[in-house]
Design a protein around this motif. Sequence first.
Motif, PDB file in Angstrom:
ATOM      1  N   SER A   1       0.829  -1.197   0.000  1.00 43.14           N
ATOM      2  CA  SER A   1       0.000   0.000   0.000  1.00 43.14           C
ATOM      3  C   SER A   1       0.871   1.258   0.000  1.00 43.14           C
ATOM      4  N   LEU A   2       1.884   1.263   0.840  1.00 50.34           N
ATOM      5  CA  LEU A   2       2.789   2.414   0.886  1.00 50.34           C
ATOM      6  C   LEU A   2       3.546   2.580  -0.417  1.00 50.34           C
ATOM      7  N   GLU A   3       3.986   1.457  -0.995  1.00 50.62           N
ATOM      8  CA  GLU A   3       4.720   1.514  -2.257  1.00 50.62           C
ATOM      9  C   GLU A   3       3.862   2.139  -3.361  1.00 50.62           C
ATOM     10  N   ILE A   4       2.612   1.738  -3.454  1.00 51.33           N
ATOM     11  CA  ILE A   4       1.743   2.280  -4.496  1.00 51.33           C
ATOM     12  C   ILE A   4       1.514   3.773  -4.284  1.00 51.33           C
TER      13      ILE A   4
ATOM     14  N   LEU B   1      -2.238  -1.899 -13.270  1.00 49.11           N
ATOM     15  CA  LEU B   1      -1.929  -1.618 -11.874  1.00 49.11           C
ATOM     16  C   LEU B   1      -2.244  -2.824 -11.002  1.00 49.11           C
ATOM     17  N   ALA B   2      -3.339  -3.529 -11.295  1.00 45.56           N
ATOM     18  CA  ALA B   2      -3.664  -4.737 -10.531  1.00 45.56           C
ATOM     19  C   ALA B   2      -2.561  -5.778 -10.681  1.00 45.56           C
ATOM     20  N   SER B   3      -2.058  -5.954 -11.880  1.00 39.82           N
ATOM     21  CA  SER B   3      -0.973  -6.919 -12.102  1.00 39.82           C
ATOM     22  C   SER B   3       0.290  -6.506 -11.363  1.00 39.82           C
TER      23      SER B   3
ATOM     24  N   GLU C   1      -7.906   3.616 -18.576  1.00 41.58           N
ATOM     25  CA  GLU C   1      -6.716   4.270 -18.045  1.00 41.58           C
ATOM     26  C   GLU C   1      -7.076   5.164 -16.866  1.00 41.58           C
ATOM     27  N   ILE C   2      -6.191   5.174 -15.879  1.00 44.29           N
ATOM     28  CA  ILE C   2      -6.372   6.017 -14.697  1.00 44.29           C
ATOM     29  C   ILE C   2      -6.048   7.462 -15.071  1.00 44.29           C
ATOM     30  N   GLU C   3      -6.934   8.363 -14.686  1.00 40.66           N
ATOM     31  CA  GLU C   3      -6.750   9.775 -14.998  1.00 40.66           C
ATOM     32  C   GLU C   3      -6.422  10.556 -13.729  1.00 40.66           C
TER      33      GLU C   3
END
Length: 382
Positions: free
Chosen positions: A165-168, A183-185, A222-224
């Motif tokens: 969690s911190l890494e993300i 991102l899930a992968s 895609e994440i915006e």
Amino acid sequence: MQSPFDRRIAACQRRLERADADLVVCFPSPNLTYLTGFEESPSERHLLLFVPDTGDPALVAPAMYEDQLSELPIADLRLRCWTDADDPLETAENVLTGYSLGGTEPATVLVDDRLWATFTQDLRELLPDAEFGLASSVLEPLRIRKDDVELAALRRAGELADRISLEIRTRGDDLVGMTESELASEIDRLLVAAGGEEPAFETIVAAGPNGARPHHHGGSREIEAGEPIVLDFGAFVDADLEAGTGRYPGDQTRTIVVGEPPAEYERVHDTVKEAQQAAIDAIEPGVTAGSVDRAARAVIEDAGYGDAFVHRTGHGVGLEVHEPPYIVAGNDRELEPGMVFSVEPGVYLEGQFGVRIEDLVAVTEDGAERLNDTPRGWETGC
């Protein structure tokens, strides 16, 4: 010195006596793993554990498993293997005739709740006069309170989820432009690289309006920048057992934003965060699971989002990601020290975004211990 599995079988036998039942029968399932440390997927082959109220437990199994099963750390386990040339029902019948089941009354046999119908029918053929019930009536009260080995594993699973969690969060702007599935992968890869056995469930990455679907399956979107991202993940870790296995999952959810969030987002996020804290503050031995749900739900309702909280507040966690106790309205089950469950209120605004914050907690003698300890705010890049 007794192994954890010796102690669990002995506790199961005591429960059988109190329930006035004669026998528990398990097959490949979390119940079998809990009692023996052996984990396997169900198949058409007869692999059955018999635990009588008095006497030695017996395991009827295909001969191909003999080497593995002979190493199980259970002092008085009788291993009875059959080959493909044998009739496994004869092997099972020989085991059953060695027990004094029922006395002058019909035997009461409690079968694994997930026992396949074909095996249930086989048992009915072997024990035509028996009365049948479910093994959960004696095993659920045992499994629902985690022992020290299980709690240690769940703490490690929580710490592992915390690290990822911190890494993300630290990746900040790098998340923009990734697809949900990418991102899930990446989360799955990090979980295994950090020591997890495998993801405990399908990792949820739900960005923008997809976050309004509590169990969204990530795709090519895609994440915006500026849109909320719901991240729900965890990995299995092995318990520290002398022999045998027992895998326990992490399960954590955070909702983050890269950049400036939508206008209403901060109010919703603050509401969910307050609701989660209210639920955790309500936890102590003797209170009901339903009252914990009520504590979270009241905060969200008072903020005007009651209709947008569309699921229960939590679920038990152990050998399974979802198991009792369920933190849901109307559940009068009283909490006890050693119970472990999620606390995960959420608000889901259709077509806009969703917010969920989840930690696993263990009930202590006087309250609750969080098994996750990462920031619950929405900011990234820190």
